[in-house]
Design a protein around this motif. Structure first.
Motif, PDB file in Angstrom:
ATOM      1  N   ILE A  21       0.845  -1.200   0.000  1.00 29.37           N
ATOM      2  CA  ILE A  21       0.000   0.000   0.000  1.00 29.37           C
ATOM      3  C   ILE A  21       0.877   1.247   0.000  1.00 29.37           C
ATOM      4  CG2 ILE A  21      -1.718   1.321   1.305  1.00 29.37           C
ATOM      5  CD1 ILE A  21      -2.714  -1.484   2.344  1.00 29.37           C
ATOM      6  N   GLN A  22       1.931   1.243   0.802  1.00 32.23           N
ATOM      7  CA  GLN A  22       2.833   2.395   0.850  1.00 32.23           C
ATOM      8  C   GLN A  22       3.476   2.635  -0.513  1.00 32.23           C
ATOM      9  OE1 GLN A  22       5.225   1.021   4.149  1.00 32.23           O
ATOM     10  NE2 GLN A  22       4.219   2.448   5.559  1.00 32.23           N
ATOM     11  N   ILE A  23       3.913   1.588  -1.169  1.00 30.77           N
ATOM     12  CA  ILE A  23       4.513   1.733  -2.501  1.00 30.77           C
ATOM     13  C   ILE A  23       3.483   2.296  -3.472  1.00 30.77           C
ATOM     14  CG2 ILE A  23       5.423   0.453  -4.484  1.00 30.77           C
ATOM     15  CD1 ILE A  23       6.804  -1.403  -2.381  1.00 30.77           C
ATOM     16  N   PHE A  24       2.275   1.759  -3.452  1.00 31.69           N
ATOM     17  CA  PHE A  24       1.204   2.252  -4.312  1.00 31.69           C
ATOM     18  C   PHE A  24       0.975   3.749  -4.102  1.00 31.69           C
ATOM     19  CE2 PHE A  24      -3.426   3.202  -4.340  1.00 31.69           C
ATOM     20  CZ  PHE A  24      -3.632   3.161  -5.705  1.00 31.69           C
ATOM     21  N   LEU A  25       0.867   4.168  -2.841  1.00 33.30           N
ATOM     22  CA  LEU A  25       0.625   5.583  -2.547  1.00 33.30           C
ATOM     23  C   LEU A  25       1.809   6.455  -2.942  1.00 33.30           C
ATOM     24  CD1 LEU A  25      -1.188   5.265   0.887  1.00 33.30           C
ATOM     25  CD2 LEU A  25      -2.200   5.956  -1.299  1.00 33.30           C
ATOM     26  N   ARG A  26       3.028   5.982  -2.716  1.00 32.04           N
ATOM     27  CA  ARG A  26       4.216   6.766  -3.081  1.00 32.04           C
ATOM     28  C   ARG A  26       4.351   6.939  -4.584  1.00 32.04           C
ATOM     29  NH1 ARG A  26       7.395   3.363   0.901  1.00 32.04           N
ATOM     30  NH2 ARG A  26       7.228   4.534   2.828  1.00 32.04           N
ATOM     31  N   GLN A  27       3.855   5.980  -5.351  1.00 32.44           N
ATOM     32  CA  GLN A  27       4.002   6.043  -6.804  1.00 32.44           C
ATOM     33  C   GLN A  27       2.857   6.782  -7.475  1.00 32.44           C
ATOM     34  OE1 GLN A  27       4.574   1.964  -8.006  1.00 32.44           O
ATOM     35  NE2 GLN A  27       6.742   2.021  -7.489  1.00 32.44           N
ATOM     36  N   GLY A  28       1.880   7.211  -6.710  1.00 35.55           N
ATOM     37  CA  GLY A  28       0.752   7.932  -7.268  1.00 35.55           C
ATOM     38  C   GLY A  28       0.785   9.401  -6.894  1.00 35.55           C
ATOM     39  N   PHE A  29      -0.229  10.131  -7.345  1.00 33.11           N
ATOM     40  CA  PHE A  29      -0.285  11.572  -7.083  1.00 33.11           C
ATOM     41  C   PHE A  29      -1.694  12.088  -7.315  1.00 33.11           C
ATOM     42  CE2 PHE A  29       0.860  10.755 -11.443  1.00 33.11           C
ATOM     43  CZ  PHE A  29       0.028  11.598 -12.166  1.00 33.11           C
ATOM     44  N   VAL A  30      -1.909  13.316  -6.874  1.00 28.34           N
ATOM     45  CA  VAL A  30      -3.168  14.027  -7.075  1.00 28.34           C
ATOM     46  C   VAL A  30      -2.838  15.321  -7.808  1.00 28.34           C
ATOM     47  CG1 VAL A  30      -5.115  15.150  -5.929  1.00 28.34           C
ATOM     48  CG2 VAL A  30      -4.147  13.052  -4.966  1.00 28.34           C
ATOM     49  N   LEU A  31      -3.551  15.585  -8.888  1.00 26.42           N
ATOM     50  CA  LEU A  31      -3.329  16.823  -9.640  1.00 26.42           C
ATOM     51  C   LEU A  31      -4.068  17.983  -8.979  1.00 26.42           C
ATOM     52  CD1 LEU A  31      -3.667  15.460 -13.273  1.00 26.42           C
ATOM     53  CD2 LEU A  31      -1.580  16.190 -12.111  1.00 26.42           C
TER      54      LEU A  31
END
Length: 112
Positions: A21-31
């Motif tokens: 989950i941490q990896i998923f969140l670190r690799q994503g973003f919000v514009l």
């Protein structure tokens, strides 16, 4: 793109460990102009881009010529930082992009 109201169910359906989950969140973003959506593409090379207070890339591409072997960086402070995103990141002990940028600025000011 994952709507903010679906992020918790998406995480529970696709990830089983806190580390995943941490990896998923670190690799994503919000514009900034679409702060009700979480963007994540685990195959996109942009997931390896790191923050810099003096970036060589921006949201629309490079800001200057890039040397062979040079790390690609961008200023994370332009990303969106809505409350739902801060909450989900805090839940899994992950910094938002805005927090990463602020920490980097604070460290830079400590050096001066």
């Amino acid at each position: 793109a994952i709507p903010s109201i679906e992020i918790e169910s998406y995480i529970s359906e696709h990830y089983s460990t806190t580390e995943e989950i941490q990896i998923f969140l670190r690799q994503g973003f919000v514009l900034p102009n679409a702060d009700d959506v979480f963007y994540s593409n685990p195959t996109d090379a942009g997931r390896f881009m790191n923050h810099s207070n003096a970036p060589n890339c921006g949201p629309d591409g490079t800001l200057r010529g890039i040397q062979t072997g040079e790390e690609l960086t961008m200023d994370y402070s332009f990303h969106g930082n809505p409350e739902w995103y801060q909450s989900i990141c805090q839940k899994y002990s992950v910094l938002t992009e805005r927090q990463v940028a602020q920490n980097a600025r604070n460290k830079s000011s400590d050096i001066i």
